[in-house]
Design a protein around this motif. Structure first.
Motif, PDB file in Angstrom:
ATOM      1  N   ASP A   1      58.706  11.688 -58.468  1.00  0.00           N
ATOM      2  CA  ASP A   1      59.994  11.282 -57.883  1.00  0.00           C
ATOM      3  C   ASP A   1      61.043  12.347 -58.211  1.00  0.00           C
TER       4      ASP A   1
ATOM      5  N   ASP B   1      72.060  17.661 -62.896  1.00  0.00           N
ATOM      6  CA  ASP B   1      71.605  18.567 -63.964  1.00  0.00           C
ATOM      7  C   ASP B   1      70.300  19.237 -63.534  1.00  0.00           C
TER       8      ASP B   1
ATOM      9  N   SER C   1      67.165  20.529 -65.511  1.00  0.00           N
ATOM     10  CA  SER C   1      66.182  19.537 -65.944  1.00  0.00           C
ATOM     11  C   SER C   1      65.551  18.775 -64.782  1.00  0.00           C
ATOM     12  N   THR C   2      66.347  18.424 -63.772  1.00  0.00           N
ATOM     13  CA  THR C   2      65.868  17.418 -62.823  1.00  0.00           C
ATOM     14  C   THR C   2      65.421  17.972 -61.476  1.00  0.00           C
TER      15      THR C   2
ATOM     16  N   ILE D   1      80.495  19.354 -62.758  1.00  0.00           N
ATOM     17  CA  ILE D   1      81.353  18.217 -63.083  1.00  0.00           C
ATOM     18  C   ILE D   1      80.480  17.164 -63.727  1.00  0.00           C
ATOM     19  N   ASP D   2      80.653  16.976 -65.020  1.00  0.00           N
ATOM     20  CA  ASP D   2      79.716  16.143 -65.780  1.00  0.00           C
ATOM     21  C   ASP D   2      80.368  15.792 -67.118  1.00  0.00           C
TER      22      ASP D   2
ATOM     23  N   GLY E   1      82.206   7.731 -64.610  1.00  0.00           N
ATOM     24  CA  GLY E   1      82.642   6.742 -63.619  1.00  0.00           C
ATOM     25  C   GLY E   1      84.035   6.962 -63.066  1.00  0.00           C
TER      26      GLY E   1
ATOM     27  N   ASP F   1      84.912   9.828 -61.237  1.00  0.00           N
ATOM     28  CA  ASP F   1      84.867  10.938 -60.274  1.00  0.00           C
ATOM     29  C   ASP F   1      85.721  10.690 -59.038  1.00  0.00           C
TER      30      ASP F   1
ATOM     31  N   VAL G   1      72.223  12.241 -58.483  1.00  0.00           N
ATOM     32  CA  VAL G   1      72.106  10.801 -58.666  1.00  0.00           C
ATOM     33  C   VAL G   1      72.893  10.392 -59.917  1.00  0.00           C
ATOM     34  N   GLY G   2      73.074  11.340 -60.840  1.00  0.00           N
ATOM     35  CA  GLY G   2      73.825  11.055 -62.068  1.00  0.00           C
ATOM     36  C   GLY G   2      75.260  10.621 -61.797  1.00  0.00           C
TER      37      GLY G   2
ATOM     38  N   ARG H   1      65.264  12.704 -69.404  1.00  0.00           N
ATOM     39  CA  ARG H   1      64.700  13.706 -70.317  1.00  0.00           C
ATOM     40  C   ARG H   1      64.260  14.954 -69.564  1.00  0.00           C
TER      41      ARG H   1
ATOM     42  N   SER I   1      60.273  14.799 -69.187  1.00  0.00           N
ATOM     43  CA  SER I   1      59.605  13.643 -68.607  1.00  0.00           C
ATOM     44  C   SER I   1      60.151  13.460 -67.210  1.00  0.00           C
TER      45      SER I   1
ATOM     46  N   ASN J   1      61.545  10.180 -65.505  1.00  0.00           N
ATOM     47  CA  ASN J   1      61.834   8.805 -65.876  1.00  0.00           C
ATOM     48  C   ASN J   1      60.952   8.459 -67.080  1.00  0.00           C
TER      49      ASN J   1
HETATM   50  N1  MGD Z   1      63.118  16.233 -66.053  1.00  0.00           N
HETATM   51  C1  MGD Z   1      63.355  15.202 -65.233  1.00  0.00           C
HETATM   52  N2  MGD Z   1      63.502  15.427 -63.912  1.00  0.00           N
HETATM   53  C2  MGD Z   1      63.776  14.385 -63.082  1.00  0.00           C
HETATM   54  C3  MGD Z   1      63.836  13.049 -63.551  1.00  0.00           C
HETATM   55  C4  MGD Z   1      63.657  12.845 -64.948  1.00  0.00           C
HETATM   56  O1  MGD Z   1      63.684  11.704 -65.444  1.00  0.00           O
HETATM   57  N3  MGD Z   1      63.439  13.940 -65.752  1.00  0.00           N
HETATM   58  N4  MGD Z   1      64.081  12.006 -62.694  1.00  0.00           N
HETATM   59  C5  MGD Z   1      64.035  12.248 -61.258  1.00  0.00           C
HETATM   60  C6  MGD Z   1      64.854  11.240 -60.570  1.00  0.00           C
HETATM   61  S1  MGD Z   1      64.188   9.724 -60.268  1.00  0.00           S
HETATM   62  C7  MGD Z   1      66.111  11.487 -60.182  1.00  0.00           C
HETATM   63  S2  MGD Z   1      67.000  10.269 -59.427  1.00  0.00           S
HETATM   64  C8  MGD Z   1      66.722  12.799 -60.356  1.00  0.00           C
HETATM   65  C9  MGD Z   1      68.135  12.689 -60.910  1.00  0.00           C
HETATM   66  O2  MGD Z   1      68.618  13.920 -61.262  1.00  0.00           O
HETATM   67  P1  MGD Z   1      70.191  14.229 -61.210  1.00  0.00           P
HETATM   68  O3  MGD Z   1      70.673  14.054 -59.827  1.00  0.00           O
HETATM   69  O4  MGD Z   1      70.383  15.532 -61.876  1.00  0.00           O
HETATM   70  O5  MGD Z   1      70.796  13.015 -62.049  1.00  0.00           O
HETATM   71  P2  MGD Z   1      70.756  12.647 -63.600  1.00  0.00           P
HETATM   72  O6  MGD Z   1      69.832  13.536 -64.330  1.00  0.00           O
HETATM   73  O7  MGD Z   1      70.536  11.198 -63.681  1.00  0.00           O
HETATM   74  O8  MGD Z   1      72.239  12.927 -64.066  1.00  0.00           O
HETATM   75  C10 MGD Z   1      72.799  14.232 -63.929  1.00  0.00           C
HETATM   76  C11 MGD Z   1      74.030  14.361 -64.739  1.00  0.00           C
HETATM   77  O9  MGD Z   1      74.980  13.379 -64.338  1.00  0.00           O
HETATM   78  C12 MGD Z   1      75.799  13.122 -65.441  1.00  0.00           C
HETATM   79  N5  MGD Z   1      76.580  11.899 -65.258  1.00  0.00           N
HETATM   80  C13 MGD Z   1      76.369  10.652 -65.744  1.00  0.00           C
HETATM   81  N6  MGD Z   1      77.390   9.837 -65.391  1.00  0.00           N
HETATM   82  C14 MGD Z   1      78.246  10.589 -64.661  1.00  0.00           C
HETATM   83  C15 MGD Z   1      79.497  10.321 -64.015  1.00  0.00           C
HETATM   84  O10 MGD Z   1      80.019   9.214 -64.018  1.00  0.00           O
HETATM   85  N7  MGD Z   1      80.093  11.365 -63.365  1.00  0.00           N
HETATM   86  C16 MGD Z   1      79.559  12.612 -63.338  1.00  0.00           C
HETATM   87  N8  MGD Z   1      80.210  13.556 -62.669  1.00  0.00           N
HETATM   88  N9  MGD Z   1      78.385  12.891 -63.941  1.00  0.00           N
HETATM   89  C17 MGD Z   1      77.738  11.889 -64.577  1.00  0.00           C
HETATM   90  C18 MGD Z   1      74.858  13.090 -66.613  1.00  0.00           C
HETATM   91  O11 MGD Z   1      75.557  13.404 -67.811  1.00  0.00           O
HETATM   92  C19 MGD Z   1      73.804  14.142 -66.231  1.00  0.00           C
HETATM   93  O12 MGD Z   1      73.990  15.362 -66.934  1.00  0.00           O
HETATM   94  O13 MGD Z   1      65.953  13.602 -61.227  1.00  0.00           O
HETATM   95  C20 MGD Z   1      64.558  13.621 -60.921  1.00  0.00           C
HETATM   96  N10 MGD Z   1      63.985  14.635 -61.753  1.00  0.00           N
END
Ligand code: MGD
Ligand code: MGD
Ligand code: SF4
Ligand code: MO
Length: 699
Positions: A18, A178, A181-182, A203-204, A223, A225, A299-300, A579, A582, A584
């Motif tokens: 995912d 992020d 990582s993601t 922006i984080d 929350g 933004d 998604v963060g 993480r 990982s 999720n």
């Molecule tokens: N390594 C790794 N990769 C992944 C995943 C994983 O678990 N690990 N999961 C996968 C999945 S399912 C998804 S949905 C994506 C998500 O990946 P991203 O879209 O990058 O989302 P997140 O990692 O949930 O969060 C990203 C950043 O949002 C910040 N954040 C939290 N709250 C807020 C807020 O209110 N405002 C702002 N501006 N920032 C905020 C967090 O501090 C974090 O650094 O990653 C995917 N890839």
């Protein structure tokens, strides 16, 4: 499929995790065993690397921890004692229990629960859904990830440009994302742009790996933004930096928007967001005057009660500044998961009107609510680990522990959810099953042949659906189609096929691009999917949905500003973060995560730690009315003063985890989650002043 040596083959696959990147991979199979997994360099986004998780994917495939046979519980729920049984016994047992549940409570007492542990068509969007629709089971609302965005998209359409275009941007805003990582291949694209001189703003609230490498890191309070976006628009309009021609020709409602942002001068936005007023002014000016500027929101960003409206405000920015004129401007996003005809497999039209729909974020509530009629008596989980990933873990675990709940879990591993099952069914990994794989981040689809034989007695989701349909006496031809026939059915005359992703092309090449042509500026001349075809700053459709025509700031549900009463007991804002090692909770039992993070740590700012007598490495408890988590402290200014970060994705063997603290409250649009919208307190573990008790928690 290229034959390398007589007993060696190289198989082309697309990663089913995912993850927005949907990487193309080359798996070397020798003598029936996968011996190497590598990127497919022919894929323009994957390029020359996979990621830290999937580089070690063969550890997952051949892990001694794999579930290899159907298992029946012999211990207490959650105790983890099982005995091996035969598939036929498992399937007959499920059919018999479901019939009994239906006879007593009706089919709505059965709840399917799945998410995207495997994003493949046959696993995530396949005939297992048709089975539950045919049964008339309760439906599951799957909004746990990007629910706010999806909800907003349904109302006003989602303008976006291909993420590959970001490479041509001069300014990039990563907003709540992020990618190091993601979505490490998004990071590659960002790096390409930076090598050509682009600046990066992140922006984080948290100094993520990505934020640490940005030119500018704006630390916004979680929350808030929406207030930042309104503040940016205030400055743009105040200083006359909007693109007047674009606004006049391709948008509606600018005068109403002007009034709407009037109460958000930089000082006001700064007060709400915690970002300094001068930083807001300089970002507004830089964004409005740099062409092209690209926004990619993660998604963060969608983790708080007002995230839907925050997105709505952010989506106004490129229309106001005419950034859509350039292919690399605007908002970057790609998505192909629905470019094939999934409904032909899922059959949402079967079983008459949905008996009821239960939101997956709120599983704990549905399993424990004594008023729910009919109660949930049977749960079937696949591709998900709700014991860890759903909100309000205390209630989820209480529900899963119910002796009168019949739980079946289809899994690769004995997850925390599987430990609570009555029956565990073994599932294959992505190497072991045929599938068609879309993406929610880029515009490609891939076709996965079966690279190796399924481990042990594991069987794919569509296989399990076929077995259950037969046991239940369902004679629809759909349940007799093979995996290859199901894939062909979903592809036939679909958008993906029209874009060139025919079965033959996919078989020959492994993947196909299915998006609009690269280089096109999709909204240079408007062409928005709104009622008027223009970008609507004021939207009648949103007003009709009861959300108000214009973007507005919706504050977090739990913050010191909005809940002073709660903040007296729980003064710190909670972040629950994914993480690096990982996806999720999917690597919760694997060495990839365990080596990098032997234990989960709570991140707390030095000032907040000092005020509580907390030192680095000391065990601390983090708690609120919903639950308590005990981990050791990492004292660090990666978190802002006033907030703490609890890691998300470890299994329960390390004790209750992040979701013990989260609320199952749904967000303002699209019923998305509020995983980073919670207040907590932290104290040294065992400190008598703060010992958490069930009575204190009102439970
Ligand atoms: N390594 C790794 N990769 C992944 C995943 C994983 O678990 N690990 N999961 C996968 C999945 S399912 C998804 S949905 C994506 C998500 O990946 P991203 O879209 O990058 O989302 P997140 O990692 O949930 O969060 C990203 C950043 O949002 C910040 N954040 C939290 N709250 C807020 C807020 O209110 N405002 C702002 N501006 N920032 C905020 C967090 O501090 C974090 O650094 O990653 C995917 N890839
Ligand atoms: N507090 C907090 N909670 C969150 C988040 C957060 O950031 N903070 N993130 C949320 C987000 S964005 C998401 S997407 C969800 C993710 O929630 P889930 O989709 O439940 O994610 P995973 O924990 O990865 O669990 C997926 C499971 O599927 C199994 N699996 C993999 N392949 C297959 C297969 O082919 N067949 C079967 N039957 N099983 C398979 C894996 O072994 C794994 O145990 O979590 C959400 N929960
Ligand atoms: S998890 Fe994401 S980055 Fe890693 S291989 Fe899969 S698609 Fe690529
Ligand atoms: Mo997600």
């Amino acid at each position: 499929m290229a034959i390398a040596t007589p007993d060696e083959r190289i198989v082309r696959l697309t990663c089913t995790h995912d993850c927005p990147d949907a990487c193309a991979m080359l798996v070397t199979v020798r003598g029936g065993r996968a011996v190497d997994i590598a990127p497919n360099p022919a894929h323009p986004v994957t390029g020359r690397h996979l990621c830290v998780k999937v580089d070690r994917y063969l550890e997952r495939v051949y892990s001694p921890a794999r579930v290899l046979h159907p298992l029946r519980r012999i211990g207490a729920k959650g105790e983890g004692r099982f005995e091996r049984i035969a598939w036929a016994e498992a399937i007959d047992g499920i059919a018999a229990r479901w019939r009994a549940v239906i006879a007593e409570h009706g089919p709505a007492a059965i709840l399917p629960y799945s998410y995207l542990g495997n994003m493949g068509l046959l696993t995530a969007f396949g005939t297992m859904h048709a089975l539950f629709h045919r049964l008339g089971a309760s439906r599951l609302e799957r909004t746990i990830c990007g629910g706010q965005r999806a909800g907003l998209e349904q109302l006003v359409g989602a303008p976006c440009t291909d993420p590959e275009h970001m490479a041509g941007a001069r300014l990039i805003l990563l907003w709540g994302m992020d990618p190091i990582s993601t979505s490490v291949h998004t990071w590659d694209i960002v790096q390409r742009a930076r090598r050509n001189g682009a600046r990066l703003v992140v922006i984080d609230p948290y100094r993520s790996r990505t934020a640490a490498r940005a030119d500018v890191h704006l630390r916004v309070r979680p929350g808030t933004d929406g207030a930042l976006a309104l503040g940016l628009m205030h400055v743009i309009l105040r200083d006359g930096l909007e693109d007047r021609e674009y606004v006049t020709r391709h948008t509606t409602g600018i005068e109403l928007l002007r009034e709407q942002v009037a109460p958000w001068p930089p000082q006001a936005a700064a007060g709400t967001t915690g970002v300094a007023a001068d930083e807001i002014v300089s970002l507004a000016r830089e964004y409005a005057t740099t062409r092209p500027a690209s926004i990619r929101h993660g998604v963060g960003l969608q983790r708080a009660a007002g995230a839907g409206m925050a997105l709505r405000a952010i989506w106004c920015l490129p229309a106001l500044t005419g950034q859509w004129r350039d292919p690399a401007g605007g908002i970057a996003n790609g998505r192909t998961v629905r470019s094939v005809s999934v409904d032909r497999l899922m059959r949402p039209d079967w079983g008459g009107p949905a008996p009821r729909t239960l939101n997956m974020i709120q599983l704990g509530r549905w399993l424990t609510d004594p008023e729910l009629t009919p109660p949930v008596k049977a749960l079937f989980v696949w591709g998900s680990n709700p014991a860890v990933i759903a909100a309000d873990q205390t209630r989820v675990l209480r529900g899963l522990a119910r002796e009168n709940l019949f739980t079946v879990v289809h899994e690769q591993f004995m997850t925390d959810t599987a430990r609570h099952a009555d029956l565990v069914l073994p599932a294959p990994t992505m190497l072991e099953q045929e599938d068609l794989v879309g993406s929610w981040g880029i515009n490609y689809v891939g076709l996965n042949p079966r690279a190796i034989e399924p481990a042990g007695e594991s069987r794919s989701t569509s296989d399990v659906a076929r077995l259950l349909a037969a046991a239940l006496g369902f004679d629809e031809p759909l349940f007799r189609l093979s995996d290859a026939e199901l894939i062909a059915l979903a592809l036939r005359e679909s958008a993906a096929e029209r874009a060139g992703a025919s079965l033959d092309a996919l078989r020959a090449e492994g993947f196909r691009r299915v998006g609009p042509p690269l280089g096109a500026a999709l909204h240079a001349d408007g062409g928005f999917s709104t009622s008027s075809g223009k970008f609507e700053f004021a939207s009648a459709d949103l007003a009709k949905a009861g959300l108000g025509a214009l973007p507005v700031y919706v504050s977090p549900a739990e913050s010191p500003e909005t809940r002073a009463d709660l903040a007296r007991r729980y003064p710190l804002r909670l972040l629950t973060l994914k993480r690096h090692h990982s996806i999720n909770s999917s690597y919760g039992c694997l060495p990839v995560l365990a080596r990098a993070e032997p234990e989960p740590l709570v991140e707390i700012h030095p000032a907040d730690a000092a005020a509580r007598g907390i030192t680095a490495g000391q065990p601390v408890r983090v708690w609120n009315d919903r639950g308590v988590v005990v981990h050791r402290a990492d004292v660090t200014d990666r978190v802002m003063e006033g907030s703490v970060a609890v890691p998300f994705g470890h299994w329960l063997q390390s004790g209750a985890s992040a979701n013990a603290l989260t609320s199952d409250r749904l967000g303002d649009i699209g019923n998305g989650p509020t995983f980073c919208d919670a207040l907590v307190e932290v104290a040294p573990a065992g400190s008598p002043r703060n010992r958490w008790t069930a009575s204190e928690a009102g439970r």
